[in-house]
Design an enzyme around this catalytic site. Sequence first.
Site, PDB file in Angstrom:
ATOM      1  N   SER A 103       0.836  -1.187   0.000  1.00 47.03           N
ATOM      2  CA  SER A 103       0.000   0.000   0.000  1.00 47.03           C
ATOM      3  C   SER A 103       0.882   1.253   0.000  1.00 47.03           C
ATOM      4  O   SER A 103       1.719   1.401  -0.881  1.00 47.03           O
ATOM      5  CB  SER A 103      -0.944  -0.068   1.209  1.00 47.03           C
ATOM      6  OG  SER A 103      -2.050   0.770   1.049  1.00 47.03           O
ATOM      7  N   ASP A 185      -1.792  14.533 -14.122  1.00 43.07           N
ATOM      8  CA  ASP A 185      -1.992  13.066 -14.100  1.00 43.07           C
ATOM      9  C   ASP A 185      -2.106  12.486 -12.687  1.00 43.07           C
ATOM     10  O   ASP A 185      -1.971  11.279 -12.519  1.00 43.07           O
ATOM     11  CB  ASP A 185      -0.858  12.332 -14.837  1.00 43.07           C
ATOM     12  CG  ASP A 185      -0.898  12.581 -16.332  1.00 43.07           C
ATOM     13  OD1 ASP A 185      -1.985  12.891 -16.847  1.00 43.07           O
ATOM     14  OD2 ASP A 185       0.158  12.475 -16.983  1.00 43.07           O
ATOM     15  N   ASP A 208      -9.469  -6.040  -4.512  1.00 45.55           N
ATOM     16  CA  ASP A 208      -8.992  -4.928  -3.675  1.00 45.55           C
ATOM     17  C   ASP A 208      -9.979  -3.757  -3.777  1.00 45.55           C
ATOM     18  O   ASP A 208     -10.134  -3.179  -4.850  1.00 45.55           O
ATOM     19  CB  ASP A 208      -7.593  -4.495  -4.142  1.00 45.55           C
ATOM     20  CG  ASP A 208      -6.937  -3.499  -3.191  1.00 45.55           C
ATOM     21  OD1 ASP A 208      -7.671  -2.746  -2.524  1.00 45.55           O
ATOM     22  OD2 ASP A 208      -5.694  -3.472  -3.134  1.00 45.55           O
ATOM     23  N   HIS A 236      -7.237  -6.070  -0.295  1.00 41.50           N
ATOM     24  CA  HIS A 236      -6.091  -5.193  -0.057  1.00 41.50           C
ATOM     25  C   HIS A 236      -5.058  -5.876   0.853  1.00 41.50           C
ATOM     26  O   HIS A 236      -3.864  -5.708   0.673  1.00 41.50           O
ATOM     27  CB  HIS A 236      -6.578  -3.870   0.557  1.00 41.50           C
ATOM     28  CG  HIS A 236      -5.560  -2.769   0.479  1.00 41.50           C
ATOM     29  ND1 HIS A 236      -5.029  -2.320  -0.716  1.00 41.50           N
ATOM     30  CD2 HIS A 236      -4.969  -2.019   1.449  1.00 41.50           C
ATOM     31  CE1 HIS A 236      -4.156  -1.346  -0.475  1.00 41.50           C
ATOM     32  NE2 HIS A 236      -4.112  -1.150   0.821  1.00 41.50           N
TER      33      HIS A 236
END
Length: 255
Positions: A103, A185, A208, A236
Amino acid sequence: TSVTSAKIQVNGVHLHYQQTGEGSHAVLLLPGMLGSGQTDFGPQLKSMNKQLFTVVAWDPRGYGKSIPPSRDFPPDFFERDAKDAVDLMQALKFKKFSLLGWSDGGITALIAAARYPNLIHKLVVWGANASVTQEDVRIYNGIRDVSKWSEKVKKPLEELYGHKYFAETCEAWVDGISRFAENSDGNICQQLLPDIKCPTFIIHGEKDPLVPQAHAEYIHKHIKGSRLLLMPEGKHNLHLRFAKDFNKEVENFLR
């Protein structure tokens, strides 16, 4: 083999870490948002091969037992964590090491691998992203209020931090990471991905709820020669839920 816990001064803060194993291949585990070695990597500290690996799990500044200082989220917090992580391993006298980042820890690991190519042996990331979209911001705001979290996820963090610090730090994190969406972006570290030269393994859980699969595919596409593994049932926390499969895949890659 037992797990030792200690603190070492790095970049003006006392960083807490746990260490186990006596293998020649050093591996650093990088936890996610609000995470610590203890809360995020129990099955890895317990079950990774102690003969092959020396496993270190750190608590980034302001997380786990690396308090004080309190956690904050300046625009460069991932860069700061990457420098802290690498400098911690050097302070522990590891000349070269591999990174396993989950993560937020995955983002930190991507940056560290790009910035310090001579120090990083191999890289494994899962649940990571190199940019923040408007959809991501919506997802983050969905976890802003910790009182809505499941008891299972919430309890260890409340025990670690107390309710107030836990709740306030989560809100500060949502604000801090959402700021990246304002970049062109939504960039966090997209421009660094082509600089990653070490063997890289990206794992993603197809279920996830926090990190859409497109993020894993983007990272895979922009790191030359990287490998992508999709786990159909993975969420996750796939390294906790499917610890045995995860550890096996990762150990095979690191060998």
